[in-house]
Write an enzyme that holds these catalytic residues in place. Sequence first.
Site, short mmCIF file in Angstrom:
data_model
loop_
_atom_site.label_atom_id
_atom_site.label_comp_id
_atom_site.label_asym_id
_atom_site.label_seq_id
_atom_site.Cartn_x
_atom_site.Cartn_y
_atom_site.Cartn_z
N CYS A 87 -6.70 -8.52 7.01
CA CYS A 87 -7.82 -9.44 6.83
C CYS A 87 -7.76 -10.63 7.78
O CYS A 87 -8.78 -11.26 8.04
CB CYS A 87 -7.87 -9.91 5.38
N ASP A 102 4.21 18.13 -19.44
CA ASP A 102 3.74 17.69 -20.75
C ASP A 102 2.24 17.98 -20.86
O ASP A 102 1.62 18.41 -19.90
CB ASP A 102 4.01 16.19 -20.94
N CYS A 160 -8.74 -12.88 1.65
CA CYS A 160 -7.36 -12.40 1.64
C CYS A 160 -6.71 -12.80 2.96
O CYS A 160 -7.40 -12.94 3.97
CB CYS A 160 -7.37 -10.88 1.48
N ALA A 208 -1.66 9.94 -20.05
CA ALA A 208 -3.08 10.17 -20.36
C ALA A 208 -3.86 8.91 -20.68
O ALA A 208 -4.75 8.90 -21.52
CB ALA A 208 -3.23 11.19 -21.49
N ASP A 234 5.65 14.14 -9.90
CA ASP A 234 4.87 14.56 -11.06
C ASP A 234 4.93 16.09 -11.11
O ASP A 234 5.29 16.75 -10.14
CB ASP A 234 3.44 14.03 -10.93
N CYS A 273 -3.88 -11.10 4.24
CA CYS A 273 -2.95 -10.05 4.68
C CYS A 273 -3.19 -9.77 6.16
O CYS A 273 -4.20 -10.21 6.73
CB CYS A 273 -3.12 -8.80 3.83
ZN LIG Z 1 -6.29 -8.27 2.99
#
Ligand SMILES: [Zn+2]
EC number: 2.4.2.48
Length: 493
Positions: free
Chosen positions: A284, A128, A279, A196, A93, A281
Amino acid sequence: MREYFELRDTDVGGRIGELTVPRAGVTVETPALLPVINPNLDTIAPRRLADEFGAEILITNSYIIHGTDDVREQALEDGLHDLLDFPGAIMTDSGSFQLSEYGEIDVTTEEILEFQHAIGSDIATPVDIPTPPDVSRERAEAELATTQDRLEIADEIDTGEMLVSAPVQGSTYPDLREAAGRHADSTDLDVFPVGAVVPLMNDYRYDDMIDAVAAAKRGLGADAPVHLFGAGHPMMFALAAAMGCDLFDSAAYALYARDDRYLTVRGTRHLEDLDYLPCSCPVCTSHSPDELRALPDDERETELGAHNLHVTFEEIRRIKQAIRAGNLLELVEQRARAHPTMLDGYRTLLDHAAQLERADPVSKGSFFYTSHESARRPEVLRHHQRLDRLSVPDSLFLTEGDAAGGDEFDDSWRVEPPFGPFPRALSKSYPLTAELPDRTDRAALEAAADGVARLAAANPDAELTLGHTGWPAGVLEALPDGVERIDLTAGRS
Ligand SMILES: [Zn+2]
């Protein structure tokens, strides 16, 4: 076709594409997530993003690098890929966000593009002007003119193999967004961020966000890769993907982790409020909520950041699979139930059904009618448009029943809410194979009545008779007077 972007699959406005990033020597599959890396503090190391999360691309801020002496020197000496230790593509950016936050920055587009090139950025961004929502039209026009000047400057500069983005501004004026999209598309620039929109998303204005994207897309060609700049929360990715966004960046995974906030695709939870972790993952499955809460601050932030990223990448994969399977809108309908403002976003998306219909595949696996919003899907609109082109006999029985209607009619067509009438021979073709609930709703009946009315309007000389299963008077009112009605549940009315 744009040289660096190729579309593979589409569903509604969503697409699976390939963005070739020549300077990085990689091809990024879209929709793609670009984790945001702050070069001064990374919650999760970029190498780990690539190895553990499969990140193919990330985004960092060249303006922060430019303004931090030791980081700048190191970036110029070793290059961004070594500095961050990341093997994929790196987008940078320009400081436009800082411009919007603090009102001024001290670099020009030429300087910052040259700097981005010097540090080895793969996709650079000009400076910009990110015009916020709801400003006066005069200001939006004036700032857009400045942005367009900058894009033209960027277009002139020789940036070698580095891709350059062309942000699309225009505040909350759809016609300005569309004009901005058309102008950006006319340059040789490569990636098109809708700029934006962060203030809209921060205020849960998903309806206005969708209008801004839809307008930008009308100006941009279908082959333009579109980046939703500052998109953070995975809850809204499916919605934005369905409107045609290909690239999402996320600072949310790290920012939220810093505040003990736990992302889910149904919204954000505070760690202190969680009795269970919904979750699977690695974070978790190896911690209980109490164990997470007991960690030292920096470790807890890293673990929460990792969970947040897992959830976010998982949603991107789910979106890709939905595009491949042709059921992206079913996923959007589920996500729209997470928050009333998401429902506003989905309903706004359906306001653009005609725009979406043009890119939507003619045939898909299945159409599941799962809410009354389904009655406004592009497939229903397309069927109604198709009614204009079907040839109709002199007298035609349109019926929800199985009966052929006897000798008094030349032919009998089926009527199925929300689609309305169609010849029986089309029964096996998409979307008329839709899975519908037995208990139909008013929106579906009204859409079916619209279909009957449309058929009548296209065939003013045909005698149409509708056999319906007790449609309410308010629905039947939408039919032209010339259409005779038979209530199949009560006999001839
Ligand atoms: Zn998780």
